[in-house]
Design an enzyme around this catalytic site. Structure first.
Site, mmCIF file in Angstrom:
data_model
loop_
_atom_site.group_PDB
_atom_site.id
_atom_site.type_symbol
_atom_site.label_atom_id
_atom_site.label_comp_id
_atom_site.label_asym_id
_atom_site.label_seq_id
_atom_site.Cartn_x
_atom_site.Cartn_y
_atom_site.Cartn_z
ATOM 1 N N HIS A 227 -2.748 2.545 -5.597
ATOM 2 C CA HIS A 227 -3.602 1.381 -5.330
ATOM 3 C C HIS A 227 -3.923 0.621 -6.614
ATOM 4 O O HIS A 227 -4.172 -0.588 -6.572
ATOM 5 C CB HIS A 227 -4.895 1.814 -4.635
ATOM 6 C CG HIS A 227 -5.326 0.853 -3.566
ATOM 7 N ND1 HIS A 227 -4.615 0.659 -2.396
ATOM 8 C CD2 HIS A 227 -6.378 0.005 -3.503
ATOM 9 C CE1 HIS A 227 -5.225 -0.243 -1.658
ATOM 10 N NE2 HIS A 227 -6.297 -0.667 -2.308
ATOM 11 N N ARG B 139 -1.305 -1.857 -6.920
ATOM 12 C CA ARG B 139 -1.556 -2.961 -5.984
ATOM 13 C C ARG B 139 -2.580 -3.922 -6.588
ATOM 14 O O ARG B 139 -2.403 -5.142 -6.539
ATOM 15 C CB ARG B 139 -2.069 -2.395 -4.657
ATOM 16 C CG ARG B 139 -2.448 -3.431 -3.586
ATOM 17 C CD ARG B 139 -2.770 -2.705 -2.293
ATOM 18 N NE ARG B 139 -3.480 -3.504 -1.328
ATOM 19 C CZ ARG B 139 -2.906 -4.326 -0.454
ATOM 20 N NH1 ARG B 139 -1.595 -4.458 -0.454
ATOM 21 N NH2 ARG B 139 -3.629 -5.002 0.423
ATOM 22 N N LYS C 201 -1.580 -2.965 8.086
ATOM 23 C CA LYS C 201 -2.689 -2.571 8.953
ATOM 24 C C LYS C 201 -2.671 -3.386 10.240
ATOM 25 O O LYS C 201 -2.206 -4.517 10.280
ATOM 26 C CB LYS C 201 -4.025 -2.774 8.221
ATOM 27 C CG LYS C 201 -4.243 -1.789 7.074
ATOM 28 C CD LYS C 201 -5.621 -1.966 6.474
ATOM 29 C CE LYS C 201 -5.885 -0.918 5.383
ATOM 30 N NZ LYS C 201 -7.239 -1.077 4.806
ATOM 31 N N ARG D 264 0.834 -1.199 0.000
ATOM 32 C CA ARG D 264 0.000 0.000 0.000
ATOM 33 C C ARG D 264 0.869 1.249 0.000
ATOM 34 O O ARG D 264 2.052 1.197 0.339
ATOM 35 C CB ARG D 264 -0.906 0.014 1.230
ATOM 36 C CG ARG D 264 -1.818 -1.211 1.377
ATOM 37 C CD ARG D 264 -2.581 -1.142 2.684
ATOM 38 N NE ARG D 264 -3.515 -2.258 2.844
ATOM 39 C CZ ARG D 264 -3.221 -3.404 3.461
ATOM 40 N NH1 ARG D 264 -1.995 -3.576 3.981
ATOM 41 N NH2 ARG D 264 -4.120 -4.365 3.576
ATOM 42 N N HIS E 206 -3.936 -9.106 3.663
ATOM 43 C CA HIS E 206 -5.357 -9.141 4.001
ATOM 44 C C HIS E 206 -5.578 -10.006 5.233
ATOM 45 O O HIS E 206 -4.933 -11.047 5.385
ATOM 46 C CB HIS E 206 -6.188 -9.702 2.837
ATOM 47 C CG HIS E 206 -6.340 -8.742 1.708
ATOM 48 N ND1 HIS E 206 -6.704 -9.133 0.427
ATOM 49 C CD2 HIS E 206 -6.190 -7.398 1.637
ATOM 50 C CE1 HIS E 206 -6.768 -8.088 -0.360
ATOM 51 N NE2 HIS E 206 -6.452 -7.025 0.352
ATOM 52 N N TYR F 189 -10.569 -10.345 -6.472
ATOM 53 C CA TYR F 189 -9.722 -10.494 -7.666
ATOM 54 C C TYR F 189 -10.136 -11.694 -8.506
ATOM 55 O O TYR F 189 -9.813 -11.753 -9.691
ATOM 56 C CB TYR F 189 -8.252 -10.602 -7.249
ATOM 57 C CG TYR F 189 -7.766 -9.337 -6.598
ATOM 58 C CD1 TYR F 189 -7.548 -8.184 -7.335
ATOM 59 C CD2 TYR F 189 -7.556 -9.276 -5.223
ATOM 60 C CE1 TYR F 189 -7.132 -7.004 -6.735
ATOM 61 C CE2 TYR F 189 -7.143 -8.105 -4.605
ATOM 62 C CZ TYR F 189 -6.934 -6.983 -5.370
ATOM 63 O OH TYR F 189 -6.529 -5.815 -4.767
#
Length: 302
Positions: free
Chosen positions: A243, A246, A172, A148, A269, A278
């Site tokens: 992004h 990404r 994250k 990211r 994730h 995806y």
């Protein structure tokens, strides 16, 4: 003495250790909710709100034609806020129990096709200057690792393992993950580090990996400009952001047969559900190929 809202913001900042960007978003959402309550309901503290007040605010946001994703983020803010108050026994009933997020239409991720990306990274000439190598490294890191924007600007020089040819990324929820580097990307990082040292003679901010032309830590707008300027050379996509690279990373891996769980881990994730979007992109590509190549598909469209 702190208000319940101030206690909540300190909780997510220092205990949950959420990113500065997320804390700021939560603070803004609570401030907007507080302003609404005071103006429309004569309530001074969000902690005093009930389901009717929350519903009225959401209705006002929808009537103002705010994007559904933004409304849902504000709902998530209130959900976390009132859950915090309930656990701290500041309130007895959670007004968010009956609140549901707005239904969203599924949007496929925007990505650059493989050929334009190959053209950008293999055929476009980047100057051998610090800025030229830095800009190419930015593109190669975003597309070659799927990290990211915030993860890129947060990368430290020590996060690059020159022995294992990997980078350690802080994602994250303060979770670390290890991402392998291709040999060309590894060599580009080495070239960049030498130029960085030569250009600034030790005066650059050495802790961070990517720096600006003045040797200070790269900021998000700089990275966005680099990406947009270079993607413009090879694609007409309206959106040209970090992004998008990404999304391109994940889509190209999946199209070439990579395991979905492996892509999930590379992207950082927390659940497979976030990565499964995806697969829809991959199916759309298959349908496109079918429509273009299969005789029956051609006949049916004539």
């Amino acid at each position: 003495m702190n208000t319940p809202s101030e206690d909540f913001l300190q909780h997510i900042r220092y205990e949950k250790r959420l990113s500065h960007h997320t804390v700021t978003a939560y603070a803004n959402d609570l401030a907007q909710f507080s302003s609404f309550l005071l103006a429309e309901c004569n309530i001074s503290q969000p902690a005093q709100a009930d389901f009717r007040h929350v519903r009225s605010w959401i209705v006002s946001l929808v009537e103002a034609e705010l994007d559904k994703s933004s409304v849902n983020r504000k709902i998530a803010t209130l959900r976390a806020y009132f859950d915090f108050l309930l656990r701290r026994k500041v309130i007895d009933l959670d007004p968010m129990t009956k609140v549901r997020a707005l239904k969203m239409s599924k949007r496929l991720p925007i990505y650059v096709e493989e050929k334009p990306m190959e053209m950008l990274l293999n055929d476009v000439e980047f100057a051998d200057t610090f800025e030229g190598v830095r800009d190419k490294l930015v593109l190669e890191l975003l597309y070659g690792t799927g990290i990211r924007l915030s993860e890129l600007t947060g990368l430290k020089t020590v996060d690059v393992n020159l022995y294992d040819k990997t980078i350690q990324v802080l994602g994250k929820r303060n979770k670390h993950r290890i991402i392998p580097l291709t040999q060309p990307l590894f060599e580009l990082i080495q070239q960049y580090l030498l130029l960085k040292e030569t250009e600034f003679k030790g005066m650059a901010e050495q802790a961070v990996l990517i720096v600006s032309d003045k040797g200070v830590a790269a900021y998000p707008v700089l990275i966005q400009r680099i990406v947009k300027r270079n993607l413009t050379l090879v694609t007409t996509l309206e959106k040209k952001s970090p992004h998008v690279l990404r999304h391109s990373f994940a889509t190209h891996l999946l199209n070439r047969g990579a395991d979905l769980n492996a892509i999930k881990d590379l992207l950082g994730h927390s659940s497979l559900a976030a990565t499964q979007i995806y697969t829809h992109t991959s199916l759309e590509q298959l349908k496109k190929t079918y429509d273009q190549a299969h005789p029956k598909a051609k006949n049916s469209s004539e």
